[in-house]
Scaffold this motif. Structure first.
Motif, short mmCIF file in Angstrom:
data_model
loop_
_atom_site.label_atom_id
_atom_site.label_comp_id
_atom_site.label_asym_id
_atom_site.label_seq_id
_atom_site.Cartn_x
_atom_site.Cartn_y
_atom_site.Cartn_z
N VAL A 217 4.42 -6.62 11.87
CA VAL A 217 4.04 -6.64 10.42
C VAL A 217 5.47 -6.50 9.66
O VAL A 217 6.63 -5.88 10.51
N THR A 218 5.93 -7.07 8.80
CA THR A 218 7.23 -7.02 7.88
C THR A 218 6.67 -6.00 6.78
O THR A 218 5.75 -6.36 5.90
N THR A 219 7.26 -5.02 6.46
CA THR A 219 6.71 -4.01 5.37
C THR A 219 7.86 -3.84 4.39
O THR A 219 9.05 -4.14 4.58
N ILE A 220 7.41 -3.74 3.30
CA ILE A 220 8.01 -3.78 1.98
C ILE A 220 8.23 -2.45 1.51
O ILE A 220 6.85 -1.64 1.32
N VAL A 221 9.43 -1.81 1.03
CA VAL A 221 9.22 -0.49 0.44
C VAL A 221 10.01 -0.96 -1.14
O VAL A 221 10.91 -1.46 -1.05
N ARG A 222 9.63 -0.44 -2.17
CA ARG A 222 10.25 -0.79 -3.40
C ARG A 222 10.48 0.49 -4.24
O ARG A 222 9.77 1.48 -4.03
N THR A 223 11.43 0.39 -4.82
CA THR A 223 11.89 1.81 -5.81
C THR A 223 12.14 1.22 -7.28
O THR A 223 12.70 -0.03 -7.43
N ARG A 224 11.87 1.90 -8.47
CA ARG A 224 12.43 1.51 -9.60
C ARG A 224 13.68 1.84 -9.91
O ARG A 224 14.25 2.64 -9.18
N PRO A 225 14.42 1.48 -10.85
CA PRO A 225 15.70 1.43 -11.13
C PRO A 225 15.99 3.04 -11.39
O PRO A 225 15.11 3.71 -12.11
N GLY A 226 16.91 3.59 -10.84
CA GLY A 226 17.42 5.09 -11.11
C GLY A 226 16.47 5.89 -10.33
O GLY A 226 16.56 7.01 -10.82
N GLU A 227 15.74 5.62 -9.27
CA GLU A 227 14.81 6.21 -8.54
C GLU A 227 15.01 6.17 -7.12
O GLU A 227 15.44 5.06 -6.78
N VAL A 228 14.75 7.40 -6.25
CA VAL A 228 14.89 7.22 -5.10
C VAL A 228 13.67 7.57 -4.29
O VAL A 228 13.59 7.47 -2.84
N ASP A 229 12.60 7.65 -4.96
CA ASP A 229 11.21 7.75 -4.60
C ASP A 229 10.38 6.29 -4.20
O ASP A 229 10.63 5.63 -5.56
N ALA A 230 9.70 5.99 -3.35
CA ALA A 230 9.08 4.70 -3.45
C ALA A 230 8.00 4.61 -4.46
O ALA A 230 7.53 5.40 -4.69
N GLU A 231 7.82 3.52 -5.05
CA GLU A 231 6.85 3.25 -5.73
C GLU A 231 5.64 2.96 -5.10
O GLU A 231 5.75 1.85 -4.45
N ASP A 232 4.66 3.49 -5.05
CA ASP A 232 3.46 3.16 -4.21
C ASP A 232 2.83 2.06 -4.43
O ASP A 232 2.67 1.29 -5.20
N PHE A 233 1.70 1.71 -3.24
CA PHE A 233 0.88 0.72 -3.32
C PHE A 233 -0.37 1.47 -2.86
O PHE A 233 -0.31 2.46 -2.55
N TRP A 234 -1.59 0.81 -3.47
CA TRP A 234 -2.87 1.50 -3.49
C TRP A 234 -3.76 0.63 -2.53
O TRP A 234 -4.02 -0.66 -2.86
N PHE A 235 -4.37 1.01 -1.59
CA PHE A 235 -5.24 0.26 -0.74
C PHE A 235 -6.69 1.00 -0.71
O PHE A 235 -6.66 2.33 -0.74
N PRO A 236 -7.78 0.44 -0.39
CA PRO A 236 -9.18 1.03 -0.05
C PRO A 236 -8.95 1.83 1.18
O PRO A 236 -8.26 1.51 1.92
N LEU A 237 -9.64 2.87 1.21
CA LEU A 237 -9.79 3.76 2.23
C LEU A 237 -8.61 4.58 2.72
O LEU A 237 -8.74 5.76 2.79
N VAL A 238 -7.43 3.83 2.56
CA VAL A 238 -6.16 4.89 3.12
C VAL A 238 -5.63 5.47 1.73
O VAL A 238 -4.74 6.21 1.91
#
Length: 315
Positions: free
Chosen positions: A58-79
Protein backbone atom coordinates in the motif's frame (compact mmCIF):
# COMPACT_ATOMS: atom_id res chain seq x y z
CA UNK A 1 -4.44 -10.09 -3.04
CA UNK A 2 -6.55 -12.59 -1.12
CA UNK A 3 -7.14 -14.63 -4.27
CA UNK A 4 -3.38 -14.77 -4.86
CA UNK A 5 -2.65 -16.29 -1.43
CA UNK A 6 -0.87 -19.62 -1.07
CA UNK A 7 -0.74 -21.64 2.12
CA UNK A 8 2.59 -21.08 3.87
CA UNK A 9 3.08 -24.79 4.60
CA UNK A 10 2.57 -25.50 0.90
CA UNK A 11 5.09 -22.84 -0.11
CA UNK A 12 7.65 -24.10 2.42
CA UNK A 13 7.26 -27.68 1.14
CA UNK A 14 7.52 -26.67 -2.53
CA UNK A 15 10.97 -27.71 -3.87
CA UNK A 16 10.86 -24.67 -6.20
CA UNK A 17 10.73 -22.25 -3.25
CA UNK A 18 14.03 -20.32 -2.86
CA UNK A 19 15.81 -21.13 0.39
CA UNK A 20 15.82 -17.53 1.59
CA UNK A 21 12.05 -17.31 1.16
CA UNK A 22 11.58 -20.65 2.93
CA UNK A 23 13.62 -19.44 5.91
CA UNK A 24 11.62 -16.23 6.18
CA UNK A 25 8.31 -18.10 6.05
CA UNK A 26 9.48 -20.54 8.73
CA UNK A 27 10.57 -17.60 10.87
CA UNK A 28 7.13 -16.02 10.47
CA UNK A 29 5.48 -19.17 11.78
CA UNK A 30 7.78 -19.15 14.80
CA UNK A 31 6.80 -15.54 15.46
CA UNK A 32 3.12 -16.53 15.30
CA UNK A 33 3.71 -19.18 17.96
CA UNK A 34 5.53 -16.70 20.18
CA UNK A 35 2.81 -14.09 19.67
CA UNK A 36 0.18 -16.52 20.92
CA UNK A 37 2.34 -17.27 23.97
CA UNK A 38 2.35 -13.59 25.02
CA UNK A 39 -1.41 -13.28 24.58
CA UNK A 40 -1.87 -11.87 21.08
CA UNK A 41 -4.84 -13.04 19.02
CA UNK A 42 -3.19 -14.97 16.21
CA UNK A 43 -6.07 -16.87 14.57
CA UNK A 44 -5.28 -17.57 10.93
CA UNK A 45 -3.13 -14.47 10.49
CA UNK A 46 0.03 -14.88 8.38
CA UNK A 47 -0.56 -18.53 7.49
CA UNK A 48 -0.60 -17.64 3.79
CA UNK A 49 1.82 -15.89 1.44
CA UNK A 50 1.41 -13.57 -1.54
CA UNK A 51 4.30 -13.01 -3.95
CA UNK A 52 3.46 -9.32 -4.33
CA UNK A 53 5.74 -7.23 -6.58
CA UNK A 54 7.68 -4.15 -5.58
CA UNK A 55 8.60 -2.61 -2.24
CA UNK A 56 5.07 -2.01 -0.92
CA UNK A 57 1.58 -3.39 -0.64
CA UNK A 58 0.00 0.00 0.00
CA UNK A 59 1.06 3.59 -0.60
CA UNK A 60 -0.22 5.69 2.28
CA UNK A 61 -0.98 9.42 2.28
CA UNK A 62 -0.69 11.67 5.32
CA UNK A 63 -1.84 15.29 5.03
CA UNK A 64 -1.59 18.39 7.21
CA UNK A 65 -3.20 21.82 6.99
CA UNK A 66 -0.98 24.91 6.64
CA UNK A 67 0.66 25.83 9.93
CA UNK A 68 -0.15 22.49 11.60
CA UNK A 69 1.86 19.40 12.46
CA UNK A 70 -1.10 17.19 13.36
CA UNK A 71 -2.45 14.99 10.59
CA UNK A 72 -5.77 15.91 9.04
CA UNK A 73 -7.78 12.76 9.60
CA UNK A 74 -9.59 10.50 7.16
CA UNK A 75 -12.71 8.62 8.19
CA UNK A 76 -13.74 5.08 7.25
CA UNK A 77 -16.58 2.78 8.33
CA UNK A 78 -15.75 0.35 11.20
CA UNK A 79 -12.23 1.69 11.89
CA UNK A 80 -13.35 5.32 12.30
CA UNK A 81 -10.91 8.24 12.29
CA UNK A 82 -7.35 7.53 11.16
CA UNK A 83 -4.50 9.89 10.20
CA UNK A 84 -3.68 8.11 6.91
CA UNK A 85 -5.26 6.78 3.74
CA UNK A 86 -3.85 3.84 1.80
CA UNK A 87 -3.95 3.02 -1.91
CA UNK A 88 -3.10 -0.33 -3.49
CA UNK A 89 -2.42 1.60 -6.72
CA UNK A 90 0.65 3.82 -6.23
CA UNK A 91 -0.27 6.08 -9.17
CA UNK A 92 -3.68 6.78 -7.64
CA UNK A 93 -1.94 7.73 -4.40
CA UNK A 94 0.37 10.14 -6.20
CA UNK A 95 -2.54 11.66 -8.09
CA UNK A 96 -4.43 12.16 -4.83
CA UNK A 97 -1.34 13.74 -3.27
CA UNK A 98 -1.16 16.27 -6.11
CA UNK A 99 -4.82 17.17 -5.63
CA UNK A 100 -4.24 17.73 -1.92
CA UNK A 101 -1.20 19.92 -2.60
CA UNK A 102 -3.35 21.93 -4.96
CA UNK A 103 -5.72 22.54 -2.04
CA UNK A 104 -2.91 23.87 0.12
CA UNK A 105 -2.17 20.71 2.09
CA UNK A 106 1.28 19.45 2.97
CA UNK A 107 1.52 15.77 1.98
CA UNK A 108 3.73 12.80 2.75
CA UNK A 109 3.68 9.45 0.94
CA UNK A 110 4.84 6.27 2.68
CA UNK A 111 5.55 2.83 1.19
CA UNK A 112 3.77 0.29 3.43
CA UNK A 113 4.78 -3.40 3.21
CA UNK A 114 2.05 -4.70 5.57
CA UNK A 115 -1.32 -3.80 7.02
CA UNK A 116 -3.91 -5.29 9.34
CA UNK A 117 -7.61 -5.90 8.68
CA UNK A 118 -7.97 -6.00 12.49
CA UNK A 119 -8.75 -9.72 12.53
CA UNK A 120 -11.65 -9.46 10.10
CA UNK A 121 -9.66 -11.38 7.49
CA UNK A 122 -6.68 -13.70 7.66
CA UNK A 123 -4.00 -11.32 6.43
CA UNK A 124 -1.23 -12.85 4.34
CA UNK A 125 2.49 -12.50 4.53
CA UNK A 126 3.67 -10.51 1.52
CA UNK A 127 6.90 -10.42 -0.41
CA UNK A 128 7.48 -6.74 0.54
CA UNK A 129 7.26 -7.72 4.23
CA UNK A 130 9.92 -10.37 3.74
CA UNK A 131 12.21 -8.05 1.76
CA UNK A 132 12.54 -5.83 4.85
CA UNK A 133 14.81 -8.43 6.49
CA UNK A 134 14.25 -10.78 9.46
CA UNK A 135 14.40 -8.16 12.24
CA UNK A 136 11.85 -5.85 10.65
CA UNK A 137 9.71 -8.85 9.64
CA UNK A 138 9.51 -10.01 13.25
CA UNK A 139 8.54 -6.58 14.58
CA UNK A 140 6.05 -5.98 11.76
CA UNK A 141 4.18 -9.24 12.37
CA UNK A 142 4.00 -8.55 16.10
CA UNK A 143 2.89 -4.95 15.52
CA UNK A 144 0.10 -5.98 13.16
CA UNK A 145 -1.06 -8.77 15.47
CA UNK A 146 -1.48 -6.19 18.23
CA UNK A 147 -3.95 -4.40 15.94
CA UNK A 148 -5.87 -7.65 15.53
CA UNK A 149 -5.92 -8.02 19.33
CA UNK A 150 -6.54 -4.49 20.67
CA UNK A 151 -8.18 -1.78 18.58
CA UNK A 152 -10.40 1.17 19.44
CA UNK A 153 -12.14 3.10 16.64
CA UNK A 154 -11.26 6.81 16.48
CA UNK A 155 -8.19 6.35 18.73
CA UNK A 156 -5.19 6.24 16.36
CA UNK A 157 -2.65 7.42 18.97
CA UNK A 158 -3.69 4.64 21.35
CA UNK A 159 -3.85 1.97 18.63
CA UNK A 160 -0.53 2.78 16.97
CA UNK A 161 1.31 3.64 20.18
CA UNK A 162 0.39 0.34 21.86
CA UNK A 163 1.15 -1.64 18.70
CA UNK A 164 4.53 0.07 18.27
CA UNK A 165 5.52 -0.45 21.89
CA UNK A 166 4.44 -4.08 22.19
CA UNK A 167 5.83 -4.86 18.74
CA UNK A 168 9.25 -3.50 19.69
CA UNK A 169 9.36 -5.06 23.15
CA UNK A 170 8.19 -8.43 21.86
CA UNK A 171 10.75 -8.32 19.05
CA UNK A 172 13.50 -7.84 21.66
CA UNK A 173 12.27 -10.83 23.66
CA UNK A 174 11.68 -13.16 20.71
CA UNK A 175 15.24 -14.35 19.91
CA UNK A 176 16.43 -17.32 21.96
CA UNK A 177 20.09 -16.37 21.53
CA UNK A 178 21.26 -13.71 24.00
CA UNK A 179 23.51 -12.10 21.40
CA UNK A 180 20.60 -11.72 19.00
CA UNK A 181 18.49 -10.23 21.77
CA UNK A 182 21.19 -7.65 22.51
CA UNK A 183 21.42 -6.71 18.82
CA UNK A 184 17.66 -6.38 18.59
CA UNK A 185 17.60 -4.21 21.71
CA UNK A 186 20.22 -1.91 20.19
CA UNK A 187 18.17 -1.67 16.98
CA UNK A 188 15.05 -0.70 18.93
CA UNK A 189 17.03 1.77 21.03
CA UNK A 190 18.29 3.38 17.82
CA UNK A 191 14.74 3.70 16.50
CA UNK A 192 13.55 5.26 19.75
CA UNK A 193 16.46 7.72 19.86
CA UNK A 194 15.65 8.87 16.34
CA UNK A 195 11.95 9.13 17.22
CA UNK A 196 12.70 11.23 20.33
CA UNK A 197 14.76 13.65 18.26
CA UNK A 198 12.02 13.96 15.67
CA UNK A 199 9.36 14.36 18.36
CA UNK A 200 11.33 17.25 19.87
CA UNK A 201 11.57 18.87 16.42
CA UNK A 202 7.83 18.43 15.87
CA UNK A 203 7.10 20.10 19.21
CA UNK A 204 9.40 23.04 18.40
CA UNK A 205 7.71 23.52 15.04
CA UNK A 206 4.26 23.40 16.70
CA UNK A 207 5.37 26.10 19.16
CA UNK A 208 6.70 28.20 16.28
CA UNK A 209 3.40 27.97 14.42
CA UNK A 210 1.40 28.84 17.52
CA UNK A 211 3.54 31.84 18.37
CA UNK A 212 4.08 33.48 14.98
CA UNK A 213 2.21 34.57 11.88
CA UNK A 214 2.65 32.92 8.46
CA UNK A 215 5.28 34.50 6.27
CA UNK A 216 8.92 34.57 5.28
CA UNK A 217 10.17 35.11 8.81
CA UNK A 218 8.37 32.04 10.11
CA UNK A 219 9.56 29.96 7.17
CA UNK A 220 13.15 30.98 7.88
CA UNK A 221 12.75 30.06 11.56
CA UNK A 222 11.35 26.67 10.59
CA UNK A 223 14.24 26.05 8.19
CA UNK A 224 16.66 26.81 11.01
CA UNK A 225 14.89 24.32 13.26
CA UNK A 226 15.08 21.70 10.54
CA UNK A 227 18.81 22.30 10.06
CA UNK A 228 19.33 22.03 13.81
CA UNK A 229 17.42 18.74 13.89
CA UNK A 230 19.47 17.24 11.06
CA UNK A 231 22.60 18.09 13.05
CA UNK A 232 21.12 16.46 16.16
CA UNK A 233 20.25 13.32 14.19
CA UNK A 234 23.73 13.15 12.68
CA UNK A 235 25.24 13.38 16.19
CA UNK A 236 23.25 10.45 17.58
CA UNK A 237 25.32 7.50 18.77
CA UNK A 238 23.53 4.75 16.86
CA UNK A 239 24.63 1.13 16.97
CA UNK A 240 22.77 -0.25 13.96
CA UNK A 241 22.18 2.77 11.70
CA UNK A 242 24.30 5.34 9.90
CA UNK A 243 23.35 8.55 11.69
CA UNK A 244 24.86 10.87 9.08
CA UNK A 245 23.09 9.17 6.20
CA UNK A 246 19.82 9.15 8.12
CA UNK A 247 20.13 12.87 8.88
CA UNK A 248 20.64 13.67 5.22
CA UNK A 249 17.75 11.55 3.94
CA UNK A 250 15.01 11.90 6.56
CA UNK A 251 11.93 13.83 5.42
CA UNK A 252 11.11 16.61 7.87
CA UNK A 253 8.22 18.41 6.21
CA UNK A 254 5.12 18.82 8.37
CA UNK A 255 3.11 15.91 6.93
CA UNK A 256 6.03 13.50 7.26
CA UNK A 257 6.39 14.58 10.90
CA UNK A 258 2.71 14.23 11.72
CA UNK A 259 2.74 10.52 12.54
CA UNK A 260 5.75 10.62 14.86
CA UNK A 261 3.50 11.52 17.78
CA UNK A 262 0.89 8.95 16.72
CA UNK A 263 3.34 6.06 16.82
CA UNK A 264 5.95 7.19 19.35
CA UNK A 265 4.46 9.87 21.57
CA UNK A 266 3.55 7.54 24.46
CA UNK A 267 6.44 5.06 24.32
CA UNK A 268 8.37 6.52 27.27
CA UNK A 269 5.28 6.33 29.47
CA UNK A 270 4.58 2.77 28.37
CA UNK A 271 8.17 1.85 29.16
CA UNK A 272 7.78 3.07 32.73
CA UNK A 273 4.54 1.13 33.06
CA UNK A 274 6.21 -2.05 31.81
CA UNK A 275 8.97 -1.60 34.38
CA UNK A 276 6.33 -1.46 37.12
CA UNK A 277 5.03 -4.77 35.77
CA UNK A 278 8.55 -6.24 36.10
CA UNK A 279 8.90 -6.49 32.35
CA UNK A 280 5.87 -8.77 32.02
CA UNK A 281 4.75 -8.06 28.47
CA UNK A 282 1.74 -10.33 28.74
CA UNK A 283 0.56 -8.31 31.75
CA UNK A 284 1.10 -5.08 29.83
CA UNK A 285 -1.02 -6.45 26.98
CA UNK A 286 -3.79 -7.30 29.44
CA UNK A 287 -3.59 -3.74 30.76
CA UNK A 288 -3.95 -2.48 27.19
CA UNK A 289 -7.05 -4.65 26.74
CA UNK A 290 -8.54 -3.15 29.89
CA UNK A 291 -7.65 0.37 28.79
CA UNK A 292 -9.39 -0.27 25.46
CA UNK A 293 -12.68 -0.71 27.33
CA UNK A 294 -12.50 2.79 28.84
CA UNK A 295 -13.87 6.03 27.33
CA UNK A 296 -10.36 7.52 26.98
CA UNK A 297 -8.01 4.55 26.58
CA UNK A 298 -4.89 6.60 25.93
CA UNK A 299 -5.05 8.27 29.36
CA UNK A 300 -6.09 5.10 31.21
CA UNK A 301 -4.44 4.40 34.55
CA UNK A 302 -3.85 0.85 33.32
CA UNK A 303 -1.11 2.16 31.00
CA UNK A 304 0.16 5.03 33.14
CA UNK A 305 3.12 4.76 35.54
CA UNK A 306 2.39 5.08 39.23
CA UNK A 307 -0.24 2.37 39.42
CA UNK A 308 2.18 -0.31 40.54
CA UNK A 309 1.78 -4.03 39.94
CA UNK A 310 -1.08 -6.12 41.19
CA UNK A 311 -2.25 -9.71 40.89
CA UNK A 312 -4.91 -8.46 38.45
CA UNK A 313 -2.23 -6.86 36.29
CA UNK A 314 -0.32 -10.11 36.13
CA UNK A 315 -3.42 -12.02 35.05
Amino acid sequence: MLLARRDVIEVIADPETPENLRQHLELAQQVRTYAAEIGLDVGGQYTSFVDWPGDRVVTTIVRTRPGEVDAEDFWFPLVGRVPYKGFFDEERARAEAEKLRGRGRDVCLFAIPAYSTLGWLDDPLTAPMLREGPEILIETILHELVHATVYVPDEPEFNEGVATFIGQEAAIRFPKDSGEREREQRRVQDDRAVARTRLAFRERVAELYQGSEPGAEREAARAALESQTRSELAALDLAARDAQRLAERVRLNDACQALIGTYHGDLARYGERLQELNGDLRAFLENARQAAEEPDPRSSAHLSPGRGSSREDRG
